[in-house]
Write an enzyme that holds these catalytic residues in place. Structure first.
Site, PDB file in Angstrom:
ATOM      1  N   ASP A   8       0.769  -1.138   0.102  1.00  0.00           N
ATOM      2  CA  ASP A   8       0.046   0.041   0.050  1.00  0.00           C
ATOM      3  C   ASP A   8       0.870   1.399  -0.023  1.00  0.00           C
ATOM      4  O   ASP A   8       2.033   1.155   0.300  1.00  0.00           O
ATOM      5  CB  ASP A   8      -0.949   0.131   1.200  1.00  0.00           C
ATOM      6  CG  ASP A   8      -0.120  -0.005   2.648  1.00  0.00           C
ATOM      7  OD1 ASP A   8       0.594  -0.816   2.560  1.00  0.00           O
ATOM      8  OD2 ASP A   8      -0.343   0.616   3.505  1.00  0.00           O
ATOM      9  N   GLU A   9       0.214   2.383  -0.316  1.00  0.00           N
ATOM     10  CA  GLU A   9       0.911   3.728  -0.217  1.00  0.00           C
ATOM     11  C   GLU A   9       2.052   3.779  -0.778  1.00  0.00           C
ATOM     12  O   GLU A   9       3.048   4.178   0.019  1.00  0.00           O
ATOM     13  CB  GLU A   9       0.649   4.044   1.280  1.00  0.00           C
ATOM     14  CG  GLU A   9      -0.940   4.131   1.568  1.00  0.00           C
ATOM     15  CD  GLU A   9      -1.156   4.685   3.068  1.00  0.00           C
ATOM     16  OE1 GLU A   9      -1.912   5.365   3.436  1.00  0.00           O
ATOM     17  OE2 GLU A   9      -0.267   4.594   3.834  1.00  0.00           O
ATOM     18  N   VAL A  10       2.354   3.338  -1.981  1.00  0.00           N
ATOM     19  CA  VAL A  10       3.869   3.446  -2.579  1.00  0.00           C
ATOM     20  C   VAL A  10       3.823   4.871  -3.200  1.00  0.00           C
ATOM     21  O   VAL A  10       3.350   5.121  -4.229  1.00  0.00           O
ATOM     22  CB  VAL A  10       4.014   2.515  -3.645  1.00  0.00           C
ATOM     23  CG1 VAL A  10       5.402   2.469  -4.264  1.00  0.00           C
ATOM     24  CG2 VAL A  10       3.518   0.843  -3.047  1.00  0.00           C
TER      25      VAL A  10
END
Length: 468
Positions: free
Chosen positions: A144-146
């Site tokens: 997530d949230e790269v």
């Protein structure tokens, strides 16, 4: 969702409890309807060999991992490990040995997916975690949230040569990890967070090959639904099975330390409504992970500690199991945690907190007491009287009027005394559950600065009054 899986997320990148605390709370989780644990180890796993320096000073030993798994088994809680695989990789990329794997040299958050050593490192981490979790059926790869993707020169060249986008670069990296799991650990089903998939066009997602390799976990922590309107149609076209993820703590502010239970109850009732309407689009909705974030990232301060949020976890779990939040749910959790009266659902509404008795209740009670005192502290330091008659300039010039300084001294002394007492009692309560580094961090971040400020006010007020 009464027949679905209900996973309690243990975020160990901040304030990992001692194993003895799990022994106390796992029976409660089982009683409230939990069916499993989603354990995000981060640097609390005892990595070995080439990965040994990833493990923190207080990482669980192999024996501790065995004990946690045994406790989970005794309470019929399935364990699903979580190892990040591209983003939120600070706990690895902060180490000198692994800096070369960064997507952005100065930022330790994201792996470079075009560096072959990145995939080797992630797969080695996964293999070591699987080795210490024999018989597991699911594994969560995070993803997530790269925030930094396709920005380094190596990635730019690769995208140009292969004619792919940053999104496809992400999909290729994730697919390689998922294929490794499928080939090396064929009995394990993979899970990943869904946010990096939300805005990928359907044809690209279909062509990625992820549909047969992973089950997305759709997370949403607000009280009203704000995901893309086409998300269920798109995901159901690609993925036969999905998970959802709510939050029982750690989703209302990066440095919030008290849990607004009412907010999280609303998040769960929202999910119940959404799944009642949209769940039939899928072959199977596996269940819900109740996330309990402890830090927003590896470098963030601690937010709501687990013992402080145990009442919220109980109410949210039982709400999912029963299908709605009711007075009976509220009463049941209040009784299980031995509250003398119904537990407060919103600690930010000032009022007396009823006595209670549950594992970690000392932390819960002292933090709610500190919350109220913290409000008084905030009002005091912004009080017009203090800013007018006891500002830094007046203190430096020793120019003050005792008629104003005396009540300021009296009020500041009361606040200081209250903070000092909470400090002592909270320190003892924290030591029962946490290792010294967690105790030190919480007190130094949240309590000591206010105690120092009030000590300074008291000292200066006394000096002013001694020299009228």
């Amino acid at each position: 969702m009464e027949n679905s899986k209900r996973l309690v997320h243990l975020d160990l990148k901040g304030a990992p409890p001692k194993v003895a605390y799990f022994e106390k709370i796992f029976p409660l989780l089982k009683k409230w309807g939990a069916t499993g644990l989603l354990i995000e180890y981060e640097d609390m796993f005892p990595y070995w060999g080439p990965l040994s320096e990833i493990a923190s000073e207080y990482a669980y030993s192999k024996e501790c991992i065995t004990s946690i798994l045994q406790l989970a088994q005794e309470n019929h809680l399935t364990v699903i490990p979580l190892v990040q695989s591209i983003g939120h990789f600070e706990f690895v990329l902060k180490r000198e040995k692994f800096k070369s794997l960064r997507e952005v040299p100065n930022y330790p958050m994201a792996l470079c997916p075009s560096n072959s050593d990145s995939l080797l490192a992630v797969c080695m981490m996964i293999d070591q975690v699987v080795e210490l979790h024999p018989g597991i059926r699911f594994f969560h790869i995070g993803a997530d949230e790269v925030y930094h993707l396709g920005v380094c020169e190596k990635c730019k060249r690769r995208m140009a040569e292969e004619g792919i986008s940053a999104q496809q670069l992400f999909l290729v990296h994730v697919k390689a990890i998922l294929c490794h799991i499928k080939e090396t650990h064929p009995n394990i089903n993979s899970i990943m967070w869904d946010d990096m998939l939300r805005h990928i066009e359907l044809p690209v997602l279909l062509n990625s090959g992820l549909g047969d390799l992973v089950e997305p976990m759709v997370w949403h922590y607000l009280t009203t639904f704000m995901l893309p309107s086409d998300i269920w149609d798109k995901y159901s076209t690609v993925f036969p099975s999905i998970w959802i993820a709510s939050a029982f703590k750690g989703a209302t502010g990066a440095n919030v330390y008290a849990t607004n239970i009412a907010y999280h109850v609303n998040n769960h009732t929202m999910w119940l409504d959404v799944m009642a309407k949209m769940g039939s689009k899928f072959k199977k909705v596996q269940g819900c992970a109740l996330t309990g974030w402890q830090r927003y990232d590896h470098y963030a301060v601690l937010c709501e500690l687990l013992p402080q949020a145990l009442p919220s976890l109980g109410i949210c779990l039982l709400t999912l199991q029963q299908g709605s939040f009711t007075a009976e749910v509220h009463a049941t959790i209040s009784q299980d945690l031995k509250f003398h009266s119904p537990l407060p659902l919103n600690p930010f509404e000032r009022g007396a907190v009823p006595p209670c008795q549950f594992p970690g209740c000392g932390i819960y009670l002292e933090m709610l007491a500190f919350l109220q005192l913290d409000a008084s502290y905030g009002e005091f330091v912004h009080d017009e009287r203090v800013l007018t008659w006891m500002n830094e300039y007046m203190m430096e010039k020793k120019f003050s009027n005792p008629v104003h300084i005396e009540p300021i001294l009296a009020q500041s002394s009361v606040i200081l005394d209250g903070i000092s007492k909470i400090y002592s009692q909270l320190e003892l309560a924290l030591k029962e559950v946490y290792h010294p580094n967690t105790v030190e961090e919480w007190l130094k971040v949240f309590v000591e600065p206010k105690m120092k400020k009030m000590s300074d006010v008291v000292e200066k007020a006394k000096i002013q009054l001694s020299n009228p």
